[in-house]
Design an enzyme around this catalytic site. Structure first.
Site, PDB file in Angstrom:
ATOM      1  N   TYR A 152     -42.566   7.173  52.135  1.00  0.00           N
ATOM      2  CA  TYR A 152     -42.109   6.131  51.208  1.00  0.00           C
ATOM      3  C   TYR A 152     -40.627   6.316  50.891  1.00  0.00           C
ATOM      4  O   TYR A 152     -39.847   5.350  50.926  1.00  0.00           O
ATOM      5  CB  TYR A 152     -42.942   6.184  49.934  1.00  0.00           C
ATOM      6  N   LYS A 156     -37.465   3.656  51.780  1.00  0.00           N
ATOM      7  CA  LYS A 156     -36.559   3.115  50.764  1.00  0.00           C
ATOM      8  C   LYS A 156     -35.110   3.500  51.044  1.00  0.00           C
ATOM      9  O   LYS A 156     -34.179   2.740  50.714  1.00  0.00           O
ATOM     10  CB  LYS A 156     -36.992   3.593  49.376  1.00  0.00           C
TER      11      LYS A 156
END
Length: 255
Positions: A152, A156
């Site tokens: 994750y 990002k």
């Protein structure tokens, strides 16, 4: 009035941004992962500029989303809101990619290249991007042991970097990334401590405002304040290496 497309706008920050922009008189084009998910915005679709459906985990459906947006007409702004948080497993998209990478990074990249160029583009990143690896080795988690939080964070990092690369290569487009904070959405959980309203107002402001700060480009924001992102985000060399890798994985040449 601006025409704005928001990915992942059936719930959470995407829906909140859509409601705020509709209330301001803008034409908002909604996005749902499926026809079943589109039912979640049945109450506002009549006030919107339309809805497109497609699962961003699939490259084929992502291309169909871009086609659907282009059929509606040119967008003044695109808010890349859709994302996945802490998937327990790597997953396997129809093209064989990790699901987190596909939805959170590959799909925004593809849509950027396939949607008719808007005047403004906003990518949702997050503070966890600073924990993303600066290495682009195995970004698709083919050989590494799956780590949901790391995947994750890296995804990002990639979208924040994409925003800066876009500002460098497309000076006619206002491009930004946003940290919405840890807010109490389905993704963030009910105990998230940050402000839900401020979580979406930065992206709506960047999409429409004529404030001098909002019509700058290439910045990383949190609650309408510019922040310093990870060093990789503003490194042209890292930007170019990332764009080359995303182009290789998607078959879409952006620049």
């Amino acid at each position: 009035m601006a025409r704005i497309f928001i990915t992942g706008s059936t719930e959470g920050l995407g829906r909140a941004a859509a409601l705020a922009l509709i209330a301001e008189g803008h034409e908002v084009v909604l996005h749902a992962r499926s026809r079943q998910r589109a039912a979640a915005v049945a109450d506002i679709v009549g006030q919107s500029g339309g809805i497109v459906t497609g699962d961003l985990a699939s490259a084929v459906e992502t291309r169909a989303v871009a086609d659907g947006v282009n059929r509606i007409g040119p967008m003044d702004a695109v808010i890349h809101n859709a994302g996945i948080y802490l998937e327990a497993h790597r997953g396997n998209t129809p093209e064989g990619h990790a699901t987190t990478l596909a939805v959170t990074a590959l799909a925004p990249y593809m849509l950027t290249g396939l949607i008719e160029r808007p005047k403004r583009v906003i990518y949702l990143s997050g503070g966890m991007h600073r924990g993303g690896s600066g290495s682009l080795r195995d970004i698709d988690w083919v050989t590494r042991t799956w780590q949901a939080s790391q995947a994750y964070s890296e995804s990002k990092l990639y979208v924040a970097t994409l925003a800066c690369a876009l500002a460098r290569h497309w000076p006619d487009v206002l491009s930004h990334s946003v940290d919405p904070g840890w807010v109490p959405t389905r993704m963030g959980g009910p105990s998230a401590p940050d402000d839900l309203e401020m979580g979406h107002l930065t992206q709506t402001w960047l999409a429409t405002s004529t404030d001098p700060a909002a019509i700058s480009t290439g910045h990383y924001w949190h609650h309408r304040r510019r922040q310093q992102p990870a060093a990789e985000v503003v490194d042209p060399g890292f930007q170019d290496r990332l764009i080359d890798r995303l182009a290789e994985l998607t078959g879409v040449a952006l620049f």
